[in-house]
Design a protein around this motif. Structure first.
Motif, mmCIF file in Angstrom:
data_model
loop_
_atom_site.group_PDB
_atom_site.id
_atom_site.type_symbol
_atom_site.label_atom_id
_atom_site.label_comp_id
_atom_site.label_asym_id
_atom_site.label_seq_id
_atom_site.Cartn_x
_atom_site.Cartn_y
_atom_site.Cartn_z
ATOM 1 N N ASP A 69 4.456 -10.043 22.745
ATOM 2 C CA ASP A 69 5.962 -10.855 22.665
ATOM 3 C C ASP A 69 5.652 -11.549 21.356
ATOM 4 O OD1 ASP A 69 5.980 -11.053 25.514
ATOM 5 O OD2 ASP A 69 5.004 -12.611 25.465
ATOM 6 N N GLY A 70 7.080 -11.444 20.841
ATOM 7 C CA GLY A 70 7.414 -11.289 19.901
ATOM 8 C C GLY A 70 7.733 -12.499 19.211
ATOM 9 N N PHE A 71 7.192 -12.987 17.887
ATOM 10 C CA PHE A 71 7.133 -14.711 17.618
ATOM 11 C C PHE A 71 7.667 -14.839 16.037
ATOM 12 C CE2 PHE A 71 3.522 -12.801 17.258
ATOM 13 C CZ PHE A 71 2.812 -13.374 16.178
ATOM 14 N N PRO A 72 7.796 -15.842 16.164
ATOM 15 C CA PRO A 72 8.342 -15.933 14.682
ATOM 16 C C PRO A 72 7.575 -16.722 13.551
ATOM 17 C CG PRO A 72 9.640 -18.291 15.445
ATOM 18 C CD PRO A 72 8.448 -17.347 17.155
ATOM 19 N N LEU A 73 6.986 -16.718 12.836
ATOM 20 C CA LEU A 73 6.809 -17.555 12.114
ATOM 21 C C LEU A 73 6.750 -17.399 10.073
ATOM 22 C CD1 LEU A 73 5.098 -15.467 9.923
ATOM 23 C CD2 LEU A 73 3.868 -14.650 11.378
ATOM 24 N N CYS A 74 6.067 -18.347 9.896
ATOM 25 C CA CYS A 74 6.828 -19.258 8.194
ATOM 26 C C CYS A 74 5.413 -18.059 6.999
ATOM 27 C CB CYS A 74 6.334 -20.166 8.131
ATOM 28 S SG CYS A 74 7.714 -21.239 8.526
ATOM 29 N N VAL A 97 10.769 -15.801 9.746
ATOM 30 C CA VAL A 97 10.161 -14.422 10.022
ATOM 31 C C VAL A 97 9.736 -13.698 11.284
ATOM 32 C CG1 VAL A 97 8.406 -12.577 8.987
ATOM 33 C CG2 VAL A 97 9.524 -14.814 7.619
ATOM 34 N N ALA A 98 10.033 -13.084 12.004
ATOM 35 C CA ALA A 98 10.362 -12.180 13.469
ATOM 36 C C ALA A 98 8.643 -11.554 13.348
ATOM 37 C CB ALA A 98 11.181 -11.700 13.691
ATOM 38 N N VAL A 99 7.413 -11.441 13.962
ATOM 39 C CA VAL A 99 6.647 -10.261 14.083
ATOM 40 C C VAL A 99 7.286 -10.261 15.780
ATOM 41 C CG1 VAL A 99 4.379 -9.673 15.148
ATOM 42 C CG2 VAL A 99 5.100 -11.867 13.397
ATOM 43 N N ALA A 100 7.171 -8.280 15.634
ATOM 44 C CA ALA A 100 7.932 -8.113 16.554
ATOM 45 C C ALA A 100 6.749 -7.434 17.812
ATOM 46 C CB ALA A 100 8.234 -6.940 16.107
ATOM 47 N N ALA A 101 7.210 -7.554 18.819
ATOM 48 C CA ALA A 101 6.478 -7.256 20.400
ATOM 49 C C ALA A 101 5.634 -6.338 19.913
ATOM 50 C CB ALA A 101 7.228 -7.255 21.490
#
Length: 707
Positions: A578-583, A592-596
């Protein structure tokens, strides 16, 4: 090739093995592996990946870090960080890769005593290789029977004392002003076996500002009683004062000078002192002809003082915990289990039931790493004002059961389950008008079933399948800060829960040849990952689904009377599903988005080791080749450490010396002087991800054994 096509290909390989080896003589099966907790069957007959690394005579290493001994275990990655202020990085099949210090996601034991606390945080520093007899490693679904954070299990066992009395003395000298010395005596007196070992290690360090000293002492006593009873007592002492921490480097700094320390390390004199003392006792008592009771209890204390490089400006926040960590830990626990062996139907049967309880009490204080110097300036790297004062308690109470049954001539079944309850409680005693009370508590519980089936395709071939469930709670360090930057602990974090499957094959013959292969997959829900790194603090969040899948191969091949070959290879595909956001800094909302599909950092896709060994009379020689593919260093997948291959060589000779044996040895690490990144600091907030490995280095050693 997809994962499913790899399974089909493995089936063809296993069928070919069955045909080609079915005519061999019945092999001599290995001894039971204690880690499996099954006495009725050997490790060869169990549906799990189990390895034993012998630590006895013949080592040409300094016997300081566990990473020295574990390179030949597939699926397991142990990195020597060249930084003794931080622990060896250890991961199994990708579990534990996110740890920037200590060990998470893998259960650790020394002589049956947990080296992993109830919250899942473990330490390797007090593992004394100089006293070790063997290391046992379990991978795969059955690791879950050990409870929280069981992505795998690593156990160090020291040797029993006996007759005749044996004395071992050992010393090494190596590059970078590294010296080690150890002594141990094993024997029996008045019916009690004893093993006393002590070691000391001093190094100037490969990198600037990386000097360290380690001292350890270990005592093991055992006594056998009439009727089969056995009592063991184990004591450990460890001390590492002011181990310097050079911190990580950026890629530009690595290219400029891989041996340098980060400027902040020198500015703040980053360092860590650790001390640990521990006692444990184990009692084993047969109950009639078919039952047995085992009781284990332990207790200890560990203190840590660490000076970090947190900038002075970052500590201006009223919520900052400062830049000096001061921990005092008291811990203890007990395990009780009963087992029964007999016959059910026409087959052997063994059943085990038990319970365990562990508790850790921690006094955690934080201080500023600066103070006024009296001349209008500021002194850095010294203990300043108090910024954190809390009492933490974490405990677990578990129940488990396991059965093994040979229910048909060629079939056996192993199954079990464990129910775990883990409780965290924090009492905040540093409360101000701008730093509210952060006290709180949270409880996690999980039941983890597992089962496996073994088919004896031939006398010397086993095929197996296993499946199970595992879980991993956040550690106290991961609960320490909330992802939104607010006050209080991150009690909203959920445990990561994994479903694990494994298919494998094991083959051995009387000549000493052995091949083991496994395919595995672990699907995790609520994977724990870094939410942000800012101001010297790391916070975590649950980021959805992740997958770790791959294949392992291990082979031991005798080549004539004098030569032998050991190969261990791993393919590991670990990624966020799953993708998720982070700082990426101090941001109120993750942007900042981390792609699946992004690889999980800290996990190379391919790694392995080959060791070719020769022994001719009093002479021994060995050649080792290690290889690691590139590894991502952050969740976004924007930076990576390149892959590398290394070659090491060893040469040794022994002489008879009266009633003893004298052995001299030499080892050259990194024979071709390759530059490489030996380990990485995952998601390091300043982009200092890289810890370079050393260039060509020579070690010389001498050991004397008297019987």
């Amino acid at each position: 090739m997809t994962f499913h096509s790899r399974i089909r290909a493995a089936g063809v390989v296993l069928a070919t093995l069955s045909t080609s080896v079915g005519a061999q003589d019945t092999p001599t099966l290995p001894q039971v592996v204690v880690t499996a907790r099954v006495d009725s069957a050997s490790a060869f007959d169990l549906p799990a990946s189990l390895d034993v690394v012998e630590l006895g005579d013949g080592s040409a290493r300094p016997q300081v870090n566990l990473s020295e001994a574990l390179g030949g275990v597939p699926g397991l990655l142990a990195r020597d960080r060249q930084n003794h202020a931080q622990d060896t990085q250890l991961s199994i099949r990708g579990f534990g890769a996110r740890a920037t210090f200590g060990v998470r996601g893998v259960r650790l034991y020394a002589d049956g005593i947990p080296a992993t606390m109830p919250d899942g945080q473990g330490q390797l520093s007090h593992f004394a290789l100089a006293a070790g007899d063997r290391i046992e490693v379990m991978r795969g679904p059955f690791s879950a029977l050990y409870g929280n954070s069981s992505g795998g299990v690593v156990q160090l066992w020291s040797a029993d004392g006996g007759e005749p009395t044996r004395v071992d003395l050992r010393a090494t000298a190596a590059a970078y002003d590294s010296l080690s010395a150890s002594a141990r005596v094993l024997g029996r007196a008045a019916g009690t076996g004893y093993h006393l070992a002590a070691s000391v290690f001093d190094t100037g360090g490969y990198r600037e500002h990386s000097a360290a000293r380690r001292e350890s002492a270990n005592l093991k006593l055992h006594r056998d009683f009439a009727g089969g009873g056995r009592l063991e007592l184990v004591g450990n002492h460890f001390r590492a004062p002011d181990a310097q921490d050079p911190l990580g480097l950026t890629r530009a700094q690595v290219r400029e000078d891989p041996r340098q320390a980060t400027a902040a390390a020198l500015q703040f004199n980053t360092r860590k002192s650790a001390a640990q003392d521990q006692l444990g006792a184990s009692w084993r008592q047969p109950l009639g002809d078919s039952a047995q009771l085992r009781l284990t209890g332990y207790g200890g204390s560990r203190s840590v003082v660490q000076y970090l490089s947190v900038p002075v400006a970052a500590q201006a926040s009223p919520l900052s915990a400062g830049g000096v960590v001061d921990l005092d830990n008291g811990y203890g626990g007990a395990d009780a289990r009963a087992s029964w062996q007999g016959r059910v139907g026409d087959g052997d049967f063994e059943f085990t039931i038990g319970t365990s309880a562990d508790r850790q009490r921690q006094w955690r204080r934080g201080y500023e790493n600066f103070r006024a110097d009296g001349a209008g300036g500021v002194a850095l790297g010294v203990r300043g004002a108090l910024r954190r004062d809390q009492r933490d308690v974490v405990d677990n109470f578990d129940q488990y059961a396991q059965a093994w049954w040979e229910f048909a001539p060629r079939w056996s079944l192993q199954a079990g389950a464990r129910h775990s309850v883990v409780r965290f409680r924090s009492d905040d005693r540093y409360v101000t008008a701008t730093n509210p009370d952060d006290s709180g508590r949270v409880e996690y519980s999980q039941t983890t079933p597992v089962a496996g089936l073994v088919f004896a395709a031939a006398d010397d071939l086993r095929l197996y399948a296993s499946a199970g469930r595992g879980f991993e709670t956040p550690t106290f360090n991961e609960l320490a800060y909330r992802a939104d930057g607010g006050a209080g602990l991150a009690f909203d974090l959920a445990p990561a829960v994994s479903g694990n499957v494994e298919l494998g094959a094991k083959w051995r013959n009387d000549a000493g040849a052995a091949i083991e292969a496994a395919l595995f997959r672990a699907d995790t829900e609520d994977e724990l990952a870094v939410a942000r790194n800012s101001g010297g603090r790391s916070s975590y969040r649950n980021v959805g689904r992740a997958r770790r899948q791959g294949a392992e191969l291990a082979a031991d091949v005798p080549i004539g009377p004098a030569w032998s070959l050991r190969v261990a290879a791993t393919w590991l595909d670990a990624y966020f599903r799953d993708g998720f956001p982070l700082c990426t800094g101090a941001c109120p909302v993750p942007a900042v988005a981390v792609a699946a599909g992004t690889p999980i950092p800290g996990v190379p896709r391919h790694f392995g080791q080959l060791r070719l060994q020769w022994q001719g009379g009093p002479w021994e020689a060995a050649l080792e080749a290690w290889a690691n593919s590139a590894v991502n260093v952050d969740d976004r997948g924007t930076a990576s450490a390149p892959g590398y291959g290394l070659v090491h060589v060893e040469l040794a000779r022994q002489w008879r010396a009266g009633d003893g044996r004298l052995r001299g040895f030499a080892r050259v690490d990194n024979l071709f002087d390759r530059q490489y990144i030996g380990s990485v600091i995952v998601n390091e907030g300043n982009g200092r991800y890289y810890e370079p490995g050393p260039g060509r280095a020579v070690l010389l050693g001498l050991e004397w054994q008297l019987r």
